[in-house]
Scaffold this motif. Sequence first.
Motif, short mmCIF file in Angstrom:
data_model
loop_
_atom_site.label_atom_id
_atom_site.label_comp_id
_atom_site.label_asym_id
_atom_site.label_seq_id
_atom_site.Cartn_x
_atom_site.Cartn_y
_atom_site.Cartn_z
N GLY A 153 0.77 -1.23 0.00
CA GLY A 153 0.00 0.00 0.00
C GLY A 153 0.80 1.27 0.00
N VAL A 154 2.12 1.20 -0.16
CA VAL A 154 2.96 2.39 -0.18
C VAL A 154 2.99 2.96 -1.59
N ALA A 155 2.93 4.27 -1.70
CA ALA A 155 2.89 4.93 -3.01
C ALA A 155 4.21 4.76 -3.74
N VAL A 156 4.14 4.28 -4.97
CA VAL A 156 5.30 4.19 -5.86
C VAL A 156 4.86 4.74 -7.21
N PRO A 157 5.45 5.84 -7.67
CA PRO A 157 5.02 6.44 -8.94
C PRO A 157 5.17 5.47 -10.11
N ALA A 158 4.19 5.47 -10.98
CA ALA A 158 4.25 4.60 -12.15
C ALA A 158 5.43 4.95 -13.03
N GLU A 159 5.79 6.24 -13.10
CA GLU A 159 6.90 6.63 -13.97
C GLU A 159 8.23 6.06 -13.48
N THR A 160 8.35 5.81 -12.19
CA THR A 160 9.57 5.18 -11.67
C THR A 160 9.71 3.77 -12.22
N ILE A 161 8.62 3.03 -12.22
CA ILE A 161 8.66 1.66 -12.74
C ILE A 161 8.81 1.65 -14.25
N ASP A 162 8.17 2.59 -14.93
CA ASP A 162 8.32 2.68 -16.38
C ASP A 162 9.78 2.92 -16.75
N ALA A 163 10.43 3.82 -16.02
CA ALA A 163 11.83 4.12 -16.30
C ALA A 163 12.71 2.91 -16.00
N ALA A 164 12.41 2.20 -14.91
CA ALA A 164 13.18 1.00 -14.57
C ALA A 164 13.02 -0.06 -15.66
N THR A 165 11.80 -0.21 -16.16
CA THR A 165 11.56 -1.19 -17.23
C THR A 165 12.36 -0.85 -18.47
N GLN A 166 12.42 0.45 -18.80
CA GLN A 166 13.20 0.87 -19.96
C GLN A 166 14.68 0.56 -19.77
N TYR A 167 15.18 0.77 -18.54
CA TYR A 167 16.58 0.45 -18.30
C TYR A 167 16.83 -1.04 -18.47
N VAL A 168 15.92 -1.87 -17.95
CA VAL A 168 16.08 -3.32 -18.09
C VAL A 168 16.11 -3.70 -19.56
N LYS A 169 15.26 -3.09 -20.36
CA LYS A 169 15.22 -3.40 -21.79
C LYS A 169 16.54 -3.04 -22.47
N VAL A 170 17.14 -1.93 -22.06
CA VAL A 170 18.40 -1.50 -22.66
C VAL A 170 19.52 -2.49 -22.35
N CYS A 171 19.39 -3.20 -21.23
CA CYS A 171 20.41 -4.18 -20.84
C CYS A 171 20.23 -5.54 -21.51
N GLN A 172 19.21 -5.69 -22.32
CA GLN A 172 18.94 -6.98 -22.96
C GLN A 172 19.59 -7.02 -24.34
N ASN A 173 20.27 -8.13 -24.64
CA ASN A 173 20.90 -8.31 -25.94
C ASN A 173 19.89 -8.87 -26.94
N PRO A 174 19.55 -8.11 -27.97
CA PRO A 174 18.56 -8.59 -28.95
C PRO A 174 18.99 -9.87 -29.64
#
Length: 353
Positions: free
Chosen positions: A206-227
Motif C-alpha cells: 500500500g505504499v505509493a510508488v510512482p508509475a513513472e519510476t517503474i516505467d523508467a526502470a523497465t526501460q533500463y532493463v530493456k536497454v540491458c537486454q541483448n537482442p
Amino acid sequence: MPRNNHALLFLRKCAFPACLIAAACLPWFAPSAAAEPQRGAEIAGFEETTDASRQAVERGLQYLADLQRADGSFDAGPYGQNVGISSLAVMAFLADGNLPGRGRYGDNVKRGLDYVLTNATESGLIAADVSRGPMYGHGFATLLLGEVYGMTDDDRVREPLLKAVRLILKSQNHEGGWRYQPVPFDADISVTICQVMALRSARNAGVAVPAETIDAATQYVKVCQNPSDGGFRYRSNPGRSGFERTAAGVAAYFYAGLYEGPEVDSGMTYLRNATQTIANSGYFYYGHYYGSQAMFLAGGEDWARYFPAIRDHLVQTQQTNGSWNSGHGRAYATAMSLIILQMPNRLLPIYQR
C-alpha cells in the motif's frame, strides 16, 4: 497466520491517509487474470516438495537460527555487518510461515527485524556498513520491511519503509536504474532488480510508488537486454549475456508488471536454453534466487521442468550441519537456498502475481 488475500489487504490499506497511498490504483502492479500462469503443482505428476526437501528446509532453518547473533544479525562472513544478508535470512523464516514473535522461529524473525530497524537511518538508507555498496543491502532490507508490513501492519515498520522507498526513488539515475551508492549516478542490472523488488513489495503493502519510476526502470532493463539472444548483460554498455543476469532481468520484468511480450519471451527462451541452469558457478545462489522467481512467476511447464532440478540439487549439496556454502558465506548461501526451496509454500506476498 500470514494473510494471502492481497485484494482485501489492499482495500483495507486504502483507509490510510492519501499521502501514503497516493496513486493507489496505478496500473503497473495490477495482476492480469488472463495472464495468470498454470502453476507447476497443477501439472500431472509434479510434486513440488518431497520428504527430502522438507527435511532439508528444517535443517537449514535450524542452522540459520543457531547462526543468529545476540543483536539479531546473521554472520555475513566476508561481508561483515550486512543488513542485506540478515534480511535474506529473516525472509527464509517468513517463507516458513513465521512472523515477528509468532511461530517456531518467531523470536528469530523479531530479533532480525529489530536489527534491520536499528540500522534504518533518517535519510532512509538502511545500512550497517556503507563501505561495500550499500544499495544492495538497502534493497533487500526494504524488501523485508515491505513483506513484514504487508503481512502484519506493524506500525514500527511503516515509517522506516516509507523513508527507504523515498531513498530508492531519489537514487534512480537518468537511465532508470540503480547502482551501489544511494545517488542517481550510474546503474547495473543487479542492483536494479533489488530496488524493483523492494518497490514492488512496498507497493503491494500500500505504499505509493510512482508509475513513472517503474516505467523508467523497465526501460533500463530493456536497454540491458541483448537482442541477439534475449539474454541480459550487466550494464547498458555492450557486454555478453549470462544466466544470472538474465534471471535478474526477466524477474525485473515480472515485478514491474510486464508478464508477456517479445522481451519477456526472448528472455525466457534464453533461460530455458542456458547451460548454467543447474551448474555451480561463482554466482550460483544469486542466479537461482532470481531464476526460481522467474520460473515460478512464469508457471506451467517452465516451473515444472525447472524446480525439481534445482530442488534436488540443493538437497544433494546441503552440508551435514544444515548449511549451504559459497564464497559469499554460509548465511547468504543458506538463506538463498531456503527461500528457493520454500517457494511452493506461497507465503511471501512478493511472489504473488
